[in-house]
Scaffold this motif. Structure first.
Motif, PDB file in Angstrom:
ATOM      1  N   ARG A 193      -3.505 -25.654  23.896  1.00  0.00           N
ATOM      2  CA  ARG A 193      -4.126 -26.650  23.018  1.00  0.00           C
ATOM      3  C   ARG A 193      -4.862 -27.651  23.888  1.00  0.00           C
ATOM      4  O   ARG A 193      -4.317 -28.662  24.331  1.00  0.00           O
ATOM      5  CB  ARG A 193      -3.070 -27.329  22.146  1.00  0.00           C
ATOM      6  CG  ARG A 193      -2.531 -26.427  21.060  1.00  0.00           C
ATOM      7  CD  ARG A 193      -1.724 -27.172  20.026  1.00  0.00           C
ATOM      8  NE  ARG A 193      -2.459 -28.268  19.411  1.00  0.00           N
ATOM      9  CZ  ARG A 193      -2.088 -28.897  18.310  1.00  0.00           C
ATOM     10  NH1 ARG A 193      -0.987 -28.529  17.683  1.00  0.00           N
ATOM     11  NH2 ARG A 193      -2.784 -29.901  17.824  1.00  0.00           N
ATOM     12  N   SER A 325       0.698 -35.921  18.831  1.00  0.00           N
ATOM     13  CA  SER A 325       0.134 -35.474  17.562  1.00  0.00           C
ATOM     14  C   SER A 325       0.794 -36.230  16.417  1.00  0.00           C
ATOM     15  O   SER A 325       1.946 -36.651  16.522  1.00  0.00           O
ATOM     16  CB  SER A 325       0.364 -33.970  17.403  1.00  0.00           C
ATOM     17  OG  SER A 325       0.297 -33.577  16.049  1.00  0.00           O
ATOM     18  N   LEU A 327       1.321 -34.711  13.600  1.00  0.00           N
ATOM     19  CA  LEU A 327       1.802 -33.653  12.709  1.00  0.00           C
ATOM     20  C   LEU A 327       3.161 -34.016  12.119  1.00  0.00           C
ATOM     21  O   LEU A 327       3.420 -33.749  10.939  1.00  0.00           O
ATOM     22  CB  LEU A 327       1.896 -32.326  13.473  1.00  0.00           C
ATOM     23  CG  LEU A 327       2.367 -31.112  12.667  1.00  0.00           C
ATOM     24  CD1 LEU A 327       1.409 -30.816  11.516  1.00  0.00           C
ATOM     25  CD2 LEU A 327       2.520 -29.887  13.573  1.00  0.00           C
ATOM     26  N   HIS A 360      -7.137 -25.413  17.357  1.00  0.00           N
ATOM     27  CA  HIS A 360      -6.393 -24.159  17.408  1.00  0.00           C
ATOM     28  C   HIS A 360      -6.517 -23.428  16.076  1.00  0.00           C
ATOM     29  O   HIS A 360      -6.737 -24.051  15.023  1.00  0.00           O
ATOM     30  CB  HIS A 360      -4.927 -24.413  17.764  1.00  0.00           C
ATOM     31  CG  HIS A 360      -4.207 -25.293  16.791  1.00  0.00           C
ATOM     32  ND1 HIS A 360      -3.533 -24.793  15.702  1.00  0.00           N
ATOM     33  CD2 HIS A 360      -4.054 -26.639  16.742  1.00  0.00           C
ATOM     34  CE1 HIS A 360      -2.995 -25.784  15.029  1.00  0.00           C
ATOM     35  NE2 HIS A 360      -3.291 -26.917  15.626  1.00  0.00           N
ATOM     36  N   ARG A 362      -4.532 -22.167  13.879  1.00  0.00           N
ATOM     37  CA  ARG A 362      -3.653 -22.487  12.754  1.00  0.00           C
ATOM     38  C   ARG A 362      -4.199 -23.620  11.898  1.00  0.00           C
ATOM     39  O   ARG A 362      -3.877 -23.724  10.719  1.00  0.00           O
ATOM     40  CB  ARG A 362      -2.262 -22.868  13.271  1.00  0.00           C
ATOM     41  CG  ARG A 362      -1.390 -21.682  13.655  1.00  0.00           C
ATOM     42  CD  ARG A 362       0.002 -22.138  13.992  1.00  0.00           C
ATOM     43  NE  ARG A 362       0.912 -21.038  14.208  1.00  0.00           N
ATOM     44  CZ  ARG A 362       2.194 -21.188  14.461  1.00  0.00           C
ATOM     45  NH1 ARG A 362       2.718 -22.407  14.554  1.00  0.00           N
ATOM     46  NH2 ARG A 362       2.976 -20.141  14.650  1.00  0.00           N
ATOM     47  N   ALA A 363      -4.993 -24.486  12.488  1.00  0.00           N
ATOM     48  CA  ALA A 363      -5.528 -25.608  11.731  1.00  0.00           C
ATOM     49  C   ALA A 363      -6.437 -25.142  10.598  1.00  0.00           C
ATOM     50  O   ALA A 363      -6.639 -25.868   9.617  1.00  0.00           O
ATOM     51  CB  ALA A 363      -6.294 -26.548  12.664  1.00  0.00           C
ATOM     52  N   ASP A 368      -1.041 -20.262   6.338  1.00  0.00           N
ATOM     53  CA  ASP A 368       0.082 -20.884   7.048  1.00  0.00           C
ATOM     54  C   ASP A 368       0.862 -21.765   6.072  1.00  0.00           C
ATOM     55  O   ASP A 368       0.271 -22.585   5.363  1.00  0.00           O
ATOM     56  CB  ASP A 368      -0.452 -21.727   8.212  1.00  0.00           C
ATOM     57  CG  ASP A 368       0.645 -22.221   9.146  1.00  0.00           C
ATOM     58  OD1 ASP A 368       1.624 -22.822   8.653  1.00  0.00           O
ATOM     59  OD2 ASP A 368       0.525 -22.024  10.357  1.00  0.00           O
ATOM     60  N   HIS A 371      -0.078 -25.377   6.294  1.00  0.00           N
ATOM     61  CA  HIS A 371      -1.526 -25.563   6.456  1.00  0.00           C
ATOM     62  C   HIS A 371      -1.983 -26.973   6.115  1.00  0.00           C
ATOM     63  O   HIS A 371      -2.802 -27.559   6.838  1.00  0.00           O
ATOM     64  CB  HIS A 371      -2.282 -24.559   5.571  1.00  0.00           C
ATOM     65  CG  HIS A 371      -3.760 -24.820   5.513  1.00  0.00           C
ATOM     66  ND1 HIS A 371      -4.595 -24.663   6.599  1.00  0.00           N
ATOM     67  CD2 HIS A 371      -4.544 -25.261   4.491  1.00  0.00           C
ATOM     68  CE1 HIS A 371      -5.825 -24.978   6.254  1.00  0.00           C
ATOM     69  NE2 HIS A 371      -5.824 -25.346   4.984  1.00  0.00           N
ATOM     70  N   ARG A 374      -1.206 -29.229   8.975  1.00  0.00           N
ATOM     71  CA  ARG A 374      -1.991 -28.883  10.174  1.00  0.00           C
ATOM     72  C   ARG A 374      -3.462 -29.262   9.997  1.00  0.00           C
ATOM     73  O   ARG A 374      -4.117 -29.690  10.952  1.00  0.00           O
ATOM     74  CB  ARG A 374      -1.864 -27.393  10.468  1.00  0.00           C
ATOM     75  CG  ARG A 374      -0.455 -26.941  10.832  1.00  0.00           C
ATOM     76  CD  ARG A 374      -0.493 -25.530  11.400  1.00  0.00           C
ATOM     77  NE  ARG A 374       0.803 -24.890  11.418  1.00  0.00           N
ATOM     78  CZ  ARG A 374       1.750 -25.089  12.346  1.00  0.00           C
ATOM     79  NH1 ARG A 374       1.514 -25.960  13.324  1.00  0.00           N
ATOM     80  NH2 ARG A 374       2.901 -24.436  12.282  1.00  0.00           N
ATOM     81  N   GLU A 377      -3.962 -32.915  10.750  1.00  0.00           N
ATOM     82  CA  GLU A 377      -3.421 -33.365  12.040  1.00  0.00           C
ATOM     83  C   GLU A 377      -4.485 -33.979  12.947  1.00  0.00           C
ATOM     84  O   GLU A 377      -5.623 -33.516  13.018  1.00  0.00           O
ATOM     85  CB  GLU A 377      -2.774 -32.179  12.755  1.00  0.00           C
ATOM     86  CG  GLU A 377      -2.185 -32.506  14.119  1.00  0.00           C
ATOM     87  CD  GLU A 377      -1.698 -31.263  14.854  1.00  0.00           C
ATOM     88  OE1 GLU A 377      -1.086 -31.420  15.924  1.00  0.00           O
ATOM     89  OE2 GLU A 377      -1.947 -30.133  14.360  1.00  0.00           O
ATOM     90  N   THR A 379      -4.583 -35.433  17.128  1.00  0.00           N
ATOM     91  CA  THR A 379      -3.897 -35.691  18.387  1.00  0.00           C
ATOM     92  C   THR A 379      -4.471 -36.982  18.951  1.00  0.00           C
ATOM     93  O   THR A 379      -5.683 -37.166  18.992  1.00  0.00           O
ATOM     94  CB  THR A 379      -4.104 -34.535  19.379  1.00  0.00           C
ATOM     95  OG1 THR A 379      -3.602 -33.330  18.796  1.00  0.00           O
ATOM     96  CG2 THR A 379      -3.376 -34.798  20.684  1.00  0.00           C
TER      97      THR A 379
END
Length: 389
Positions: A193, A325, A327, A360, A362-363, A368, A371, A374, A377, A379
């Motif tokens: 990441r 993050s 998250l 990444h 998954r975002a 997911d 989701h 994510r 999210e 950072t």
């Protein structure tokens, strides 16, 4: 009867009417399965999956490549739990909130991992695998386990993880800020990441900074970035010997081992610096295996330890860079007010914050289970300084 503390775990099974035992290896900390049956090329995926779900391990005696195919078949069954033909599946109750979704997701992932770990393979003392068409895995095993000493049993899934980690270590991860590559070792979190590395590479250094501390260095990637940016000296700490070996190798590859000093320590080295950097695990949850400590920080121990010790390790006018993050906030595991409260209680003030969106895959993966969290999210690099009276 419990094994004495510190005793080598043993796995026991019956084969051809004879009792056997061997050393048990599990990097995830999984206990030796209590029920073990022999399996080979005649074992069907449906039978294997039923046994694995019941907690019965299968010690493989057939062709190695067939074992890999069987593991893939088990994974498909674990990911798609079909109901019996003609029986309508009962729809799952949707999670009440993101926190419940997170815990259900972790529970499902843990169950999946336990099921897939039930396919076992034997190893000789020199890490050869006594199965037909077995690959040579000595180098991957030596990197993860150290020198072999005795035969043992381990899960095929763990072996494939070792092989994957060996490839990561061999090829490395390209880090644009270094114009080079970082080579993660098995069990050390890979800097895949890159957004958090970009934040450290682009945030202006405190004026006059020549010494920096990197707390929880891992692969050494942030220490390398700080050294490349011109810090004359960086002291990097970690309490995991694997991480320190990994960082030492990476810094030597980048010709930065003369600038960065590695120290085995829990959090801070002695002294003060104008820059102290920390990228703790981002989620306040309990790891289910030692490897997960790079992701999960139970009770926010490392985060709070960093905040509580930062002021006394900052030189006058210095900055602490907390890379974190949000998250956990979107999942309901921690609130922004809690974080700000910990910062204030530690005698710190927020000097500024730089944010970046994750890139990444998954975002953007709508399938997911997490989701929504994510996708929202961010950072952040929090610039922290000692609070003024």
């Amino acid at each position: 009867m419990m094994a004495p503390q510190g005793a080598t775990p043993q796995i026991h099974w019956t084969e051809n009417g004879v009792e056997h035992s061997a050393r048990w290896r599990s990097e995830s900390g999984m206990a030796p399965p209590k029920r073990v049956v022999i399996a080979d090329d005649r074992t069907t995926a449906d039978v294997a999956y039923r046994l694995a779900c019941e907690g019965t391990a299968l010690l493989w005696r057939g062709d190695f490549q067939n074992a890999r195919q069987l593991l893939q078949a088990l994974a498909r069954r674990a990911d798609h739990k079909h109901s019996k033909p003609g029986k309508k599946a009962k729809p799952a109750k949707p999670p009440a909130n993101p926190t419940e979704a997170f815990h259900l997701h972790r529970q499902a992932q843990s169950q999946r991992a336990r099921t897939l770990a039930m396919l076992l393979i034997p190893f000789e003392a020199d890490y050869t695998i006594p199965l037909r068409r077995a690959p040579e895995v000595q180098l991957a095993c030596n990197e993860a386990y150290g020198r072999g000493e005795e035969p043992f049993i381990a899960s095929l899934r763990e072996l494939l993880g070792l092989i994957g980690a060996h490839e990561w270590r061999r090829t490395g991860v390209e880090i644009p800020a270094l114009e080079g590559r970082i080579h993660p070792h098995y069990g050390v979190f890979s800097p895949v990441r890159g957004e958090y590395v970009e934040l450290v590479a682009s945030t202006p250094l405190p004026k006059g900074a020549t010494l920096g501390f990197d707390i929880g260095t891992g692969t050494g990637v942030l220490s390398a970035v700080l050294a490349k940016r011109g810090l004359a000296r960086v002291i990097a700490t970690d309490q995991d010997p694997r991480a320190l070996r990994c960082a030492r190798e990476n810094l030597a590859r980048l010709d930065l081992d003369g600038t960065v000093e590695l120290l085995e320590a829990d959090l801070f080295p002695q002294g003060r610096a104008l820059l102290v950097v920390c990228n703790p695990p981002w989620l306040p949850a309990r790891p289910s295996s030692p490897i997960e400590y790079a992701i999960y920080d139970p009770d926010s121990r490392m985060l709070r330890g960093f905040l509580n010790g930062l002021a006394e390790h900052l030189a006058p006018g210095g900055e602490g860079w907390l890379i974190l993050s949000d998250l956990a906030e979107h999942l309901g595991l921690r609130t922004r007010d809690e974080l700000l409260g910990w910062i204030a209680a530690a005698g710190l003030a927020v000097l500024g914050r730089n944010d970046i969106k994750p890139v990444h895959p998954r975002a953007a993966d709508a399938s997911d289970p997490l989701h929504a969290a994510r996708a929202a999210e961010l950072t952040s690099l929090w610039r922290l300084g000692a609070a003024t009276a």
